[in-house]
Design a protein around this motif. Structure first.
Motif, PDB file in Angstrom:
ATOM      1  N   ASP A  60      -5.880   1.085  -7.497  1.00  0.00           N
ATOM      2  CA  ASP A  60      -7.182   0.503  -7.147  1.00  0.00           C
ATOM      3  C   ASP A  60      -7.953   1.465  -6.238  1.00  0.00           C
ATOM      4  O   ASP A  60      -7.467   2.546  -5.897  1.00  0.00           O
ATOM      5  CB  ASP A  60      -7.033  -0.890  -6.520  1.00  0.00           C
ATOM      6  CG  ASP A  60      -6.414  -0.851  -5.128  1.00  0.00           C
ATOM      7  OD1 ASP A  60      -6.038   0.240  -4.657  1.00  0.00           O
ATOM      8  OD2 ASP A  60      -6.302  -1.931  -4.520  1.00  0.00           O
ATOM      9  N   ASP A  94      -8.676   1.490  -3.124  1.00  0.00           N
ATOM     10  CA  ASP A  94      -8.007   1.816  -1.853  1.00  0.00           C
ATOM     11  C   ASP A  94      -6.853   2.796  -2.086  1.00  0.00           C
ATOM     12  O   ASP A  94      -6.701   3.788  -1.368  1.00  0.00           O
ATOM     13  CB  ASP A  94      -7.508   0.522  -1.199  1.00  0.00           C
ATOM     14  CG  ASP A  94      -7.000   0.730   0.217  1.00  0.00           C
ATOM     15  OD1 ASP A  94      -7.593   1.543   0.957  1.00  0.00           O
ATOM     16  OD2 ASP A  94      -6.013   0.080   0.588  1.00  0.00           O
ATOM     17  N   HIS A 133      -0.644  -1.559   3.866  1.00  0.00           N
ATOM     18  CA  HIS A 133      -1.125  -2.680   4.692  1.00  0.00           C
ATOM     19  C   HIS A 133      -0.760  -4.032   4.089  1.00  0.00           C
ATOM     20  O   HIS A 133      -1.307  -5.056   4.493  1.00  0.00           O
ATOM     21  CB  HIS A 133      -2.642  -2.587   4.911  1.00  0.00           C
ATOM     22  CG  HIS A 133      -3.446  -2.723   3.648  1.00  0.00           C
ATOM     23  ND1 HIS A 133      -4.485  -3.604   3.527  1.00  0.00           N
ATOM     24  CD2 HIS A 133      -3.360  -2.104   2.458  1.00  0.00           C
ATOM     25  CE1 HIS A 133      -5.015  -3.511   2.318  1.00  0.00           C
ATOM     26  NE2 HIS A 133      -4.340  -2.595   1.644  1.00  0.00           N
ATOM     27  N   HIS A 134       0.138  -4.040   3.101  1.00  0.00           N
ATOM     28  CA  HIS A 134       0.623  -5.316   2.561  1.00  0.00           C
ATOM     29  C   HIS A 134       1.733  -5.849   3.460  1.00  0.00           C
ATOM     30  O   HIS A 134       2.354  -5.099   4.205  1.00  0.00           O
ATOM     31  CB  HIS A 134       1.130  -5.115   1.138  1.00  0.00           C
ATOM     32  CG  HIS A 134       0.073  -4.588   0.208  1.00  0.00           C
ATOM     33  ND1 HIS A 134      -0.121  -3.248  -0.012  1.00  0.00           N
ATOM     34  CD2 HIS A 134      -0.865  -5.234  -0.507  1.00  0.00           C
ATOM     35  CE1 HIS A 134      -1.127  -3.086  -0.854  1.00  0.00           C
ATOM     36  NE2 HIS A 134      -1.613  -4.270  -1.171  1.00  0.00           N
ATOM     37  N   ASP A 186      -0.316   2.473  -0.401  1.00  0.00           N
ATOM     38  CA  ASP A 186      -0.894   1.215  -0.900  1.00  0.00           C
ATOM     39  C   ASP A 186      -0.021   0.564  -1.968  1.00  0.00           C
ATOM     40  O   ASP A 186      -0.516  -0.121  -2.839  1.00  0.00           O
ATOM     41  CB  ASP A 186      -2.305   1.474  -1.457  1.00  0.00           C
ATOM     42  CG  ASP A 186      -3.161   0.201  -1.468  1.00  0.00           C
ATOM     43  OD1 ASP A 186      -3.091  -0.561  -0.483  1.00  0.00           O
ATOM     44  OD2 ASP A 186      -3.872  -0.033  -2.455  1.00  0.00           O
ATOM     45  N   ASP A 210     -11.167  -3.065  -0.680  1.00  0.00           N
ATOM     46  CA  ASP A 210     -10.259  -4.140  -0.256  1.00  0.00           C
ATOM     47  C   ASP A 210     -10.980  -5.185   0.592  1.00  0.00           C
ATOM     48  O   ASP A 210     -10.352  -5.945   1.329  1.00  0.00           O
ATOM     49  CB  ASP A 210      -9.060  -3.576   0.516  1.00  0.00           C
ATOM     50  CG  ASP A 210      -7.965  -3.106  -0.436  1.00  0.00           C
ATOM     51  OD1 ASP A 210      -8.209  -3.070  -1.651  1.00  0.00           O
ATOM     52  OD2 ASP A 210      -6.857  -2.775   0.039  1.00  0.00           O
ATOM     53  N   SER A 233      -5.198   0.999   3.298  1.00  0.00           N
ATOM     54  CA  SER A 233      -4.354   2.184   3.147  1.00  0.00           C
ATOM     55  C   SER A 233      -5.164   3.480   3.254  1.00  0.00           C
ATOM     56  O   SER A 233      -4.693   4.463   3.839  1.00  0.00           O
ATOM     57  CB  SER A 233      -3.618   2.132   1.804  1.00  0.00           C
ATOM     58  OG  SER A 233      -2.772   1.003   1.777  1.00  0.00           O
TER      59      SER A 233
HETATM   60 MN   LIG Z   1      -5.081  -1.687  -0.334  1.00  0.00          MN
END
Ligand SMILES: [Mn+2]
Length: 353
Positions: A36, A38, A108-109, A89, A160, A132
């Protein structure tokens, strides 16, 4: 693990320095990333900054329904014979992707475990939460001034939906490159990963070479044309799926459709706004044969990771219920999906095997 909230910028840069200290200067660094905006922006920042600093860096982007923990992807990485691995990411899990290879995690998950022998730069649970690409940009400041790459960090924040988070880096990028150009570039870069082919190549090449968002929004050539064609393909697929009526059981609203495109997050987002007291599940039985991929969103503020954990069907693996409390989903083989929807009380959402 989580970046020091008092000074995440310095923490990210010193994490990068620690990681590089474990890798000989002539060794290749594989930069694996999500497809994606990010993830691709993070890959571009890391690859460009490492190359400018004289390192050998090779970006490797996951394909449709693929994670780095799948053997075929790990094989692609091993083919580069890397001395170091960056995962950007892609989530934070306990299992190593390449055991024994120094690893840097930029993510960042919500972590599902602590990877051993890795430097982890996690923005999860920071307030505001960096994406990210921004963490990658902070990290690469260990290699020198990266102000010319700041537009890439902005693409990740916008992609995001962290535009309102108040990061000064975004404000700076908006005034230098333009709000509209940045937003339009995100929309184009995000399009191919939703298509049936999910080829991130054109977007990545543009992010690796460009000097700003206008290289994408006003550029020419086959890569720019590929992004425009991808947008059209996704628009048509969304148009078809948005006519599907929701099936409602209690506080759950479920939409079931079949498309080779990754439009389930877009459909979930649309219905989130229309059914504001429901947990919306948009399920796609055509994304990958034999599987149902789904996205879960809600305007209620409920913790959706907790909701999915409560309803976890037997046999679901790491593809189920990852991500963010307000944006999650998963993938289930048809047989397990059918048990899942039966448990939710929506038997009519079963899919023929
Ligand atoms: Mn992300």
């Amino acid at each position: 693990m989580t970046l020091n909230p008092a000074d995440p910028r310095t923490a990210a840069a010193s994490g990068m320095a620690r990681f590089l200290g474990r890798i000989a200067p002539d060794e290749t660094i594989a930069v694996a990333a999500h497809f994606d905006a990010d993830g691709l922006a993070a890959a571009a920042i890391l690859t460009r900054a490492l190359r400018t600093a004289g390192r050998t860096a090779e970006p490797v982007i996951v394909g449709k329904a693929q994670t780095p923990w799948d053997e075929d992807f790990a094989g692609r990485l091993r083919g580069l014979n890397p001395g170091g691995l960056i995962l950007a990411d892609l989530g934070t899990r306990a299992e190593p992707v390449l055991a024994g290879t120094p690893t840097l995690i930029v993510d960042h998950h919500r972590p599902t475990g602590t990877p051993p022998d890795a430097v982890t730069l996690s923005g999860h649970a920071l307030d505001p939460e960096p994406t990210s690409a921004l963490i990658a940009w902070w990290a690469t400041t260990a290699l020198g001034d990266q102000s010319d790459l700041l537009w890439l960090a902005a693409l990740g924040l916008i992609g995001d939906m962290a535009e309102a988070a108040g990061f000064p880096e975004l404000a700076e990028a908006q005034s230098r490159w333009g709000k509209t150009a940045l937003r339009d570039a995100v929309s184009l870069v995000n399009a191919p990963r939703r298509t049936a082919a999910a080829d991130a190549g054109p977007a990545l090449r543009l992010l690796l070479a460009g000097d700003g968002p206008k290289a994408i929004t006003r550029g020419e050539g086959p890569d720019v044309q590929a992004l425009a064609a991808a947008k059209a393909e996704v628009r048509d697929a969304v148009e078809a799926a948005r006519r599907v009526p929701p099936r409602i059981a209690g506080d759950v609203a479920l939409l079931l459709f079949s498309s080779p495109c990754q439009i389930h997050p877009l459909i979930a987002q649309q219905w989130r706004g229309r059914l504001r007291d429901k947990i919306v599940i948009a399920a796609n039985s055509g994304y990958r044969p034999g599987w149902v991929h789904f996205a879960t969103r809600s305007a209620t503020g409920r913790d959706l990771l907790a909701f999915l954990a409560e309803h976890r069907p037997d046999g679901a693996d790491g593809r189920y219920g990852n991500g963010h409390a307000q944006a999650t989903g998963g993938a289930l083989p048809v047989e397990i999906w059918n048990r899942f929807v039966t448990g939710l009380g929506i038997v009519e959402a079963q899919v023929a095997p």
